[in-house]
Design an enzyme around this catalytic site. Sequence first.
Site, PDB file in Angstrom:
ATOM      1  N   GLN A   3      -2.879   2.401   9.877  1.00  0.00           N
ATOM      2  CA  GLN A   3      -1.374   2.436   9.341  1.00  0.00           C
ATOM      3  C   GLN A   3      -0.454   3.019   9.905  1.00  0.00           C
ATOM      4  O   GLN A   3       0.636   2.845  10.181  1.00  0.00           O
ATOM      5  CB  GLN A   3      -1.634   3.032   7.810  1.00  0.00           C
ATOM      6  CG  GLN A   3      -2.174   2.091   6.834  1.00  0.00           C
ATOM      7  CD  GLN A   3      -3.701   2.449   6.771  1.00  0.00           C
ATOM      8  OE1 GLN A   3      -4.468   2.814   8.043  1.00  0.00           O
ATOM      9  NE2 GLN A   3      -4.189   2.117   5.620  1.00  0.00           N
ATOM     10  N   ASP A  15      -2.263  10.902  -1.887  1.00  0.00           N
ATOM     11  CA  ASP A  15      -2.376   9.889  -2.838  1.00  0.00           C
ATOM     12  C   ASP A  15      -2.712  10.553  -4.182  1.00  0.00           C
ATOM     13  O   ASP A  15      -2.631  10.044  -5.148  1.00  0.00           O
ATOM     14  CB  ASP A  15      -3.504   8.995  -2.546  1.00  0.00           C
ATOM     15  CG  ASP A  15      -3.294   8.174  -1.195  1.00  0.00           C
ATOM     16  OD1 ASP A  15      -3.155   8.746  -0.174  1.00  0.00           O
ATOM     17  OD2 ASP A  15      -2.569   6.967  -1.335  1.00  0.00           O
ATOM     18  N   ARG A  36      -7.375  -0.268  -6.928  1.00  0.00           N
ATOM     19  CA  ARG A  36      -7.459   0.907  -5.973  1.00  0.00           C
ATOM     20  C   ARG A  36      -7.764   2.040  -6.950  1.00  0.00           C
ATOM     21  O   ARG A  36      -6.980   2.150  -7.834  1.00  0.00           O
ATOM     22  CB  ARG A  36      -6.757   0.936  -4.968  1.00  0.00           C
ATOM     23  CG  ARG A  36      -6.382  -0.342  -4.126  1.00  0.00           C
ATOM     24  CD  ARG A  36      -5.548   0.109  -3.024  1.00  0.00           C
ATOM     25  NE  ARG A  36      -6.332   0.773  -1.717  1.00  0.00           N
ATOM     26  CZ  ARG A  36      -5.581   1.467  -0.949  1.00  0.00           C
ATOM     27  NH1 ARG A  36      -4.418   1.262  -0.886  1.00  0.00           N
ATOM     28  NH2 ARG A  36      -6.208   2.160   0.083  1.00  0.00           N
ATOM     29  N   ARG A  40       0.932  -1.267   0.192  1.00  0.00           N
ATOM     30  CA  ARG A  40       0.059  -0.221  -0.141  1.00  0.00           C
ATOM     31  C   ARG A  40       0.944   1.032  -0.079  1.00  0.00           C
ATOM     32  O   ARG A  40       2.274   1.232   0.225  1.00  0.00           O
ATOM     33  CB  ARG A  40      -0.946  -0.244   1.089  1.00  0.00           C
ATOM     34  CG  ARG A  40      -0.270  -0.459   2.283  1.00  0.00           C
ATOM     35  CD  ARG A  40      -0.517   0.233   3.700  1.00  0.00           C
ATOM     36  NE  ARG A  40      -0.355   1.392   3.708  1.00  0.00           N
ATOM     37  CZ  ARG A  40       0.732   2.304   3.812  1.00  0.00           C
ATOM     38  NH1 ARG A  40       1.925   1.772   3.757  1.00  0.00           N
ATOM     39  NH2 ARG A  40       0.753   3.734   3.904  1.00  0.00           N
ATOM     40  N   GLY A  41       0.099   2.562   0.017  1.00  0.00           N
ATOM     41  CA  GLY A  41       1.009   3.483   0.038  1.00  0.00           C
ATOM     42  C   GLY A  41       1.128   4.069  -1.624  1.00  0.00           C
ATOM     43  O   GLY A  41       1.564   3.167  -2.528  1.00  0.00           O
ATOM     44  N   ALA A  42       0.677   5.220  -2.087  1.00  0.00           N
ATOM     45  CA  ALA A  42       0.727   5.746  -3.388  1.00  0.00           C
ATOM     46  C   ALA A  42       1.809   5.484  -4.359  1.00  0.00           C
ATOM     47  O   ALA A  42       1.555   4.582  -5.203  1.00  0.00           O
ATOM     48  CB  ALA A  42       0.248   6.951  -3.352  1.00  0.00           C
ATOM     49  N   ASN A  82      -5.722  12.350   0.691  1.00  0.00           N
ATOM     50  CA  ASN A  82      -4.800  11.533   1.450  1.00  0.00           C
ATOM     51  C   ASN A  82      -5.656  10.745   2.548  1.00  0.00           C
ATOM     52  O   ASN A  82      -6.876  10.856   2.364  1.00  0.00           O
ATOM     53  CB  ASN A  82      -3.851  12.519   2.428  1.00  0.00           C
ATOM     54  CG  ASN A  82      -2.601  11.413   2.878  1.00  0.00           C
ATOM     55  OD1 ASN A  82      -2.127  10.694   2.280  1.00  0.00           O
ATOM     56  ND2 ASN A  82      -2.387  11.902   4.326  1.00  0.00           N
ATOM     57  N   LYS A  83      -5.092   9.843   3.106  1.00  0.00           N
ATOM     58  CA  LYS A  83      -5.919   9.131   4.334  1.00  0.00           C
ATOM     59  C   LYS A  83      -6.854   9.695   4.841  1.00  0.00           C
ATOM     60  O   LYS A  83      -6.749  10.689   5.436  1.00  0.00           O
ATOM     61  CB  LYS A  83      -4.739   8.179   4.851  1.00  0.00           C
ATOM     62  CG  LYS A  83      -5.209   7.457   5.992  1.00  0.00           C
ATOM     63  CD  LYS A  83      -6.107   6.388   5.545  1.00  0.00           C
ATOM     64  CE  LYS A  83      -5.488   5.427   4.360  1.00  0.00           C
ATOM     65  NZ  LYS A  83      -6.481   4.612   3.478  1.00  0.00           N
TER      66      LYS A  83
HETATM   67  O1  MRU Z   1      -4.666   3.117   2.245  1.00  0.00           O
HETATM   68  P1  MRU Z   1      -3.313   3.309   1.880  1.00  0.00           P
HETATM   69  O2  MRU Z   1      -2.708   2.759   3.163  1.00  0.00           O
HETATM   70  O3  MRU Z   1      -2.536   2.821   0.705  1.00  0.00           O
HETATM   71  O4  MRU Z   1      -3.214   4.945   2.250  1.00  0.00           O
HETATM   72  C1  MRU Z   1      -1.863   5.526   2.042  1.00  0.00           C
HETATM   73  C2  MRU Z   1      -1.839   6.911   2.432  1.00  0.00           C
HETATM   74  O5  MRU Z   1      -2.791   7.625   2.346  1.00  0.00           O
HETATM   75  C3  MRU Z   1      -0.604   7.627   2.582  1.00  0.00           C
HETATM   76  O6  MRU Z   1      -0.498   8.538   3.202  1.00  0.00           O
HETATM   77  C4  MRU Z   1      -0.143   7.869   0.976  1.00  0.00           C
HETATM   78  O7  MRU Z   1      -0.218   6.843  -0.003  1.00  0.00           O
HETATM   79  C5  MRU Z   1       1.138   8.774   1.038  1.00  0.00           C
HETATM   80  S1  MRU Z   1       2.389   7.532   0.963  1.00  0.00           S
HETATM   81  C6  MRU Z   1       3.803   8.010   0.448  1.00  0.00           C
END
Ligand code: MRU
Length: 343
Positions: free
Chosen positions: A193, A234, A86, A44-46, A244-245
């Site tokens: 997370q 994201d 996603r 996960r993570g963009a 973002n999250k």
């Molecule tokens: O649902 P996730 O865990 O993939 O969400 C991730 C986030 O929102 C992060 O803050 C974002 O991707 C930035 S990662 C460098």
Amino acid sequence: MVSIKFKNNKLFYIDQTMLPEKEVWRKCSGLSSGFRAIKDLEIRGAPLIGVFAALCLYTVANDLTFSKGRFLKYLDNAINKLKSSRPTAVNLFWALDRIKGVIDANKNKDVAQIKKAILKEAQAICNEDVKLCHNMGEHGAKLVNKGDKLLTHCNAGSLATAGSGTALAVFYRACAQGKKIKVYADETRPLLQGGRLTMWELQKHKVDCTLICDNMAAFMMQKGEIDKVFLGADRIAANGDAANKIGTYSVAISAKYHKIPFYVVAPFSTFDLTLKTGESIPIEERKPLEVQTVLGKMRIAPNNAKVRNPAFDVTPNKLITAIVTDRGVIYPPFAKNIKKILG
Ligand code: MRU
């Protein structure tokens, strides 16, 4: 610390749903396996989603023994399948479009040559991400003072990128410069997370870090416990609105109220300049079970409790102090300055 490994044409990753209890490495064994790993947040993570999808696509291509027509058709479908895993993080689409561009540019060559070109591009995407993280760390650390108390949300670190992270790269660089920072990590309900991943990697990097529940951030700001906020994104629209999250927007409002600088840290690959504002960023809605339970293990609401579970929110640009990118720090007016630096 690395979150994925690519060795002998095989792709391996840490299953992030198992952290912090166990560090389990899994092999991505094909299209369905890669699709599921992204969808279920095992990776996960963009930025990492983009890098992983590109490398996954190569492993899929490499295993194919079809003639060229079928090979190209299969890869087209595979790209679409991975893109459907996603919807919010634009890095996934950005990376797969790069691979698609290379396939199209080489479509008159033979299958072996196309495979080679995909491999080269996927590895370039991965190696570039490491450099982008390094640059964000350098630019962002200039905004950090000795002894700063910093808040972050979700996980924007090594576990979210192929390198040292976005927001957390800033913290790592500041620490390396001897700035003795103190980091607060929001736990980040519903999938935690912040608690599970950010605390795990900050501890590994020996950063002074303290976990708080999401609903404690405003109180900590009121008490003067937080000097600055640094977090990831994201997808960022052309006017600087940043997805973002979920929970990021609340942190931004609290920061504005308390006059605390709010920095978004993201590479150029997280910008979507086709979108004028954040209103058109697609927001992923995930399963009710994630909210009704703690990580699927313990029920914290009745079986039939109605639930909403948007996984991301959009912070309007007017709440953002600056966006730290690999190419420098972008200040308002964002529409003009984003175009100047990235357009
Ligand atoms: O649902 P996730 O865990 O993939 O969400 C991730 C986030 O929102 C992060 O803050 C974002 O991707 C930035 S990662 C460098």
